[in-house]
Design a protein around this motif. Structure first.
Motif, PDB file in Angstrom:
ATOM      1  N   ALA A 165     -13.585   9.424   2.972  1.00  0.00           N
ATOM      2  CA  ALA A 165     -12.134   9.217   3.039  1.00  0.00           C
ATOM      3  C   ALA A 165     -11.810   7.776   2.691  1.00  0.00           C
ATOM      4  O   ALA A 165     -12.549   6.850   3.058  1.00  0.00           O
ATOM      5  N   LEU A 166     -10.729   7.586   1.958  1.00  0.00           N
ATOM      6  CA  LEU A 166     -10.205   6.272   1.615  1.00  0.00           C
ATOM      7  C   LEU A 166      -8.785   6.211   2.156  1.00  0.00           C
ATOM      8  O   LEU A 166      -7.913   6.976   1.737  1.00  0.00           O
ATOM      9  N   LEU A 167      -8.556   5.319   3.128  1.00  0.00           N
ATOM     10  CA  LEU A 167      -7.279   5.248   3.829  1.00  0.00           C
ATOM     11  C   LEU A 167      -6.594   3.931   3.489  1.00  0.00           C
ATOM     12  O   LEU A 167      -7.164   2.859   3.683  1.00  0.00           O
ATOM     13  N   LEU A 168      -5.384   4.024   2.997  1.00  0.00           N
ATOM     14  CA  LEU A 168      -4.650   2.874   2.494  1.00  0.00           C
ATOM     15  C   LEU A 168      -3.587   2.448   3.499  1.00  0.00           C
ATOM     16  O   LEU A 168      -2.760   3.249   3.922  1.00  0.00           O
ATOM     17  N   VAL A 169      -3.616   1.156   3.889  1.00  0.00           N
ATOM     18  CA  VAL A 169      -2.623   0.595   4.799  1.00  0.00           C
ATOM     19  C   VAL A 169      -2.188  -0.760   4.254  1.00  0.00           C
ATOM     20  O   VAL A 169      -2.722  -1.255   3.267  1.00  0.00           O
ATOM     21  N   GLY A 170      -1.219  -1.390   4.929  1.00  0.00           N
ATOM     22  CA  GLY A 170      -0.760  -2.711   4.525  1.00  0.00           C
ATOM     23  C   GLY A 170       0.540  -2.654   3.737  1.00  0.00           C
ATOM     24  O   GLY A 170       0.993  -1.587   3.289  1.00  0.00           O
ATOM     25  N   GLY A 171       1.155  -3.817   3.536  1.00  0.00           N
ATOM     26  CA  GLY A 171       2.456  -3.891   2.898  1.00  0.00           C
ATOM     27  C   GLY A 171       2.490  -3.359   1.483  1.00  0.00           C
ATOM     28  O   GLY A 171       3.473  -2.735   1.062  1.00  0.00           O
ATOM     29  N   PHE A 172       1.424  -3.577   0.704  1.00  0.00           N
ATOM     30  CA  PHE A 172       1.386  -3.123  -0.686  1.00  0.00           C
ATOM     31  C   PHE A 172       0.982  -1.652  -0.793  1.00  0.00           C
ATOM     32  O   PHE A 172       1.027  -1.069  -1.872  1.00  0.00           O
ATOM     33  N   SER A 173       0.579  -1.055   0.342  1.00  0.00           N
ATOM     34  CA  SER A 173       0.158   0.344   0.311  1.00  0.00           C
ATOM     35  C   SER A 173       1.304   1.273  -0.040  1.00  0.00           C
ATOM     36  O   SER A 173       1.098   2.423  -0.428  1.00  0.00           O
ATOM     37  N   GLY A 174       2.559   0.789   0.092  1.00  0.00           N
ATOM     38  CA  GLY A 174       3.713   1.598  -0.267  1.00  0.00           C
ATOM     39  C   GLY A 174       3.917   1.751  -1.765  1.00  0.00           C
ATOM     40  O   GLY A 174       4.782   2.501  -2.202  1.00  0.00           O
ATOM     41  N   SER A 175       3.113   1.049  -2.560  1.00  0.00           N
ATOM     42  CA  SER A 175       3.221   1.139  -4.013  1.00  0.00           C
ATOM     43  C   SER A 175       2.738   2.504  -4.495  1.00  0.00           C
ATOM     44  O   SER A 175       1.558   2.843  -4.361  1.00  0.00           O
ATOM     45  N   GLU A 176       3.642   3.283  -5.072  1.00  0.00           N
ATOM     46  CA  GLU A 176       3.265   4.600  -5.598  1.00  0.00           C
ATOM     47  C   GLU A 176       2.298   4.458  -6.766  1.00  0.00           C
ATOM     48  O   GLU A 176       1.420   5.309  -6.976  1.00  0.00           O
TER      49      GLU A 176
END
Length: 553
Positions: A339-350
């Motif tokens: 699994a690769l889980l994306l978090v953080g402010g830039f994670s909202g980038s589609e």
């Protein structure tokens, strides 16, 4: 009550939760302070960030970078670091900001729960980057205590400092991501990677251990870090400078910051990639002068940038760097990532999320991000204060750590070439070429666990007080007895010369010397955390010296 503080480079957040009170997020505030020429704080957060520059004042940002390992170990000055106000040290800026942030948190939490919050009895979780070493974490802890983040709840409260917990940002984000539906598809022994994409991009890999009903998370590999997130702003500024080179009024500092602010508020997360190639993105100019030059994109006081230009010059170089960082970390672990889980402010980038799926979707079963990914670190840290949430309590050792030792000869040693055996002044036969394994590659250690090995030093006279310890590491999982058996596969970590004169048993023998010399018994301990390996000399459980053996980041 459990309160968490995500002390960030650009922005900071506070979260809280309780078994009796619904949790909430105190909105983020810029990590920024405004000082006067006497070193007094005039403003903090948004007020300081938007303050108009005035004589005899200084705006300080990004001071968290003073505690980066490169600054503490190698004295490397990051060009983004602020000028220190008069009479201030680097740590003073952190203390001042944490003090202001805590006062703000008290006020906001009290408003939200509609009662006076007794934060003196709260557990406080302060997040730090996984790449920070012991010195940075210790400095942050001391600063937090001086800032008053914890205090005595009563006259007999002697353990109040224990309510302050330092945890890594990736650990906190991992705890929050365990609530994802997709995460619950994972099983014990499977691996997942946290990609924390913000001002920096941090990657950490964890393994699920134990049963699914009561599982734990073990850190598998040291964190990798890059300034990819902040590079987007730099790339954007470079593009603006290039386009408006002949329009200097729009390149003044305030104007550039205004363009960058607009890019962060809209373009950074809204941009979708190739589908936006034919679209125009508009950024209002700060200065009203020189409003038109269509040849460079100035149209009626706006800077108009084509989507394909933004993709080529700003987004693609940075996103490629993020993808390469993930690829490199995957190879470093050398195990399947489930699994690769994306978090953080830039994670909202589609665009970033889509590129990750395109690049790794065929190899990684689950690629996901929580709906509140930008606050995952802060929320996860606050949840750690409540029962029932998994804690990263173990570390999977990335390589074998060994010490070269001299030990009394055993029958097996006589089968080796005679050159390995010597005789000391006491007439004892010693094997000089033995290996003492502290821990083998792949072993699981509990956080804070010390692995110990008994040691003995023969001193012919009281002046013979130096013990030389040779530490090695190897990526091989073979267990060998002698140094030459790992030739080519083992490399030297450190040569640690230990002064034994502080040890009570050495002092006792030295004050009452015996003919023929004497032995001093003690222990060498090994400690492992996210960023480094440390050696510790011990006698009856007390520390008598420490050295950093290996830097994992």
């Amino acid at each position: 009550m459990s309160v968490s503080i995500d002390f960030g480079t650009a922005f900071s957040r506070v979260a809280y939760c309780s078994s009796h009170v619904a949790g909430g997020i105190v909105e983020q505030i810029p990590t920024c302070l405004l000082y006067d020429d006497a070193g007094r704080v005039l403003a903090r957060g948004l007020e300081a960030k938007h303050a108009i520059p005035m004589p005899a004042t200084v705006i300080c940002e990004r001071f968290k970078l003073f505690l980066e390992p490169s600054a503490l170990r190698d004295d490397i000055v990051d060009p983004r670091l602020p000028k220190l106000p008069s009479g201030k040290k680097a740590v003073d800026l952190i203390i001042d900001f944490l003090t202001c942030l805590w006062d703000y948190a008290r006020e906001r939490i009290t408003q939200e729960i509609d009662v006076v919050a007794d934060l003196n009895s709260a557990d406080v979780w302060l997040t730090v980057p996984a790449t920070w070493d012991t010195k940075g974490c210790r400095t942050m802890r001391d600063a937090a205590i001086q800032a008053g983040l914890v205090g005595a709840a009563s006259a007999d409260d002697r353990d109040w400092r224990d309510r302050l917990h330092i945890i890594t940002e990736s650990e906190a984000a991992a705890v929050h991501c365990t609530r994802l539906t997709n995460f619950r598809q994972l099983r014990s022994s499977q691996n997942f990677m946290i990609c924390d994409a913000g001002d920096t991009v941090d990657l950490t890999v964890y393994k699920i251990i134990g049963s699914l009903q009561n599982f734990e998370i073990a850190e598998m590999c040291a964190c990798s870090r890059s300034n990819c997130g902040s590079l987007l702003d730099l790339k954007f500024k470079e593009l603006v400078r290039t386009l408006l080179a002949d329009h200097p009024v729009h390149l003044e500092p305030d104007s550039l910051e205004y363009f960058t602010y607009a890019f962060n508020e809209t373009g950074k997360l809204e941009y979708l990639g190739e589908s936006n190639d034919g679209d125009m993105f508009y950024f209002t100019c700060f200065n009203v002068e020189d409003p038109d030059d269509p040849s460079v994109g100035l149209v009626n006081g706006d800077l108009a940038l084509p989507g394909n230009l933004l993709r080529r010059e700003v987004f693609d170089p940075v996103i490629e760097q993020v993808l390469n960082l993930i690829e490199s970390q995957t190879r470093r672990v050398d195990q399947r990532i489930d699994a690769l889980l994306l978090v953080g402010g830039f994670s909202g980038s589609e665009y970033l999320f889509r590129r990750m799926n395109e690049t790794f979707g065929s190899r990684i079963k689950v690629i996901a991000r929580p709906s509140d990914a930008d606050t995952a670190t802060c929320r996860g840290a606050a949840q750690l204060g409540l029962p029932g949430h998994p804690l990263v309590s173990s570390i999977i050792v990335p390589r074998s750590y060994i010490m070269g030792v001299s030990l009394p000869v055993e029958p097996e040693d006589w089968q080796r070439p005679q050159a390995y055996i010597t005789e000391n002044d006491a007439g004892d036969h010693i094997c000089e070429n033995r290996l003492q394994y502290f821990v083998s590659k792949g072993a699981i250690l509990r956080r804070g666990q010390r692995v110990r090995a008994k040691c003995r030093k023969f001193s012919s006279t009281p002046r013979d007080f130096l013990f030389v310890a040779m530490f090695y590491a190897t990526d091989s999982d073979k267990i060998m007895r002698y140094t030459d058996e790992l030739a080519g596969e083992m490399y030297t970590l450190a040569r640690w010369t230990v002064d034994l004169t502080n040890l009570p048993n050495f002092q006792q023998h030295a004050n009452n010397p015996q003919p023929g010399g004497f032995y001093t018994d003690f222990e060498i301990g090994l400690e492992l955390d996210s960023a480094e390996i440390r050696g510790v000399i011990l006698y009856h459980g007390y520390d008598y010296g420490q050295v950093t053996l290996d830097l994992l980041v």
